[in-house]
Scaffold this motif. Structure first.
Motif, short mmCIF file in Angstrom:
data_model
loop_
_atom_site.label_atom_id
_atom_site.label_comp_id
_atom_site.label_asym_id
_atom_site.label_seq_id
_atom_site.Cartn_x
_atom_site.Cartn_y
_atom_site.Cartn_z
N LYS A 2 0.85 -1.19 0.00
CA LYS A 2 0.00 0.00 0.00
C LYS A 2 0.89 1.23 0.00
N GLU A 3 0.35 2.28 -0.54
CA GLU A 3 1.09 3.53 -0.64
C GLU A 3 0.11 4.69 -0.51
N ASN A 4 0.50 5.68 0.30
CA ASN A 4 -0.35 6.85 0.54
C ASN A 4 -1.75 6.45 1.00
N ALA A 5 -1.80 5.48 1.91
CA ALA A 5 -3.08 5.03 2.44
C ALA A 5 -2.90 4.59 3.88
N ASP A 6 -3.81 4.98 4.73
CA ASP A 6 -3.84 4.56 6.11
C ASP A 6 -4.19 3.07 6.16
N ASP A 31 2.93 3.40 8.32
CA ASP A 31 2.95 4.83 8.01
C ASP A 31 2.09 5.11 6.78
N ARG A 32 1.20 6.06 6.89
CA ARG A 32 0.30 6.40 5.79
C ARG A 32 1.06 6.91 4.58
N ARG A 33 2.13 7.65 4.79
CA ARG A 33 2.83 8.30 3.70
C ARG A 33 3.87 7.40 3.03
N PRO A 60 -5.35 2.14 -3.59
CA PRO A 60 -4.03 2.45 -3.02
C PRO A 60 -3.32 1.22 -2.47
#
Length: 86
Positions: A2-6, A31-33, A60
């Motif tokens: 996953k990327e850029n996702a909570d 980490d979300r970012r 994401p």
């Protein structure tokens, strides 16, 4: 992956996408970012359905290695973390 996702949002979205009755299990949040990978569990959904439904463009996250497990993951089931700063 996953990327850029909570983590919680990605897990809830994956549950809806898969039509799973039970929540997607995971051992901890990421980490979300960051671009991250982690093990997750899904009950009563065949691997072929997981791969096909999570390959949808625009999500994401995506499925990587798929295997059967004896038990669902819960928060706190961590064995450790590894970080690569790039």
């Amino acid at each position: 992956y996953k990327e850029n996702a909570d983590t919680m949002v990605a897990a809830s979205s994956a549950q809806r996408t898969l039509g799973a009755r039970a929540p997607v299990g995971y051992a901890g949040t990421k980490d979300r970012r960051a671009a991250t990978t982690q093990w997750c569990t899904v009950r009563d959904v065949p691997p072929s359905k997981v791969r096909a439904r999570l390959a949808v463009a625009g999500k994401p996250y995506r499925a990587g290695t798929i295997a059967y497990a004896d038990a669902a993951l819960d928060l706190g089931d961590l064995w450790g973390n590894r970080f690569d700063v790039v």
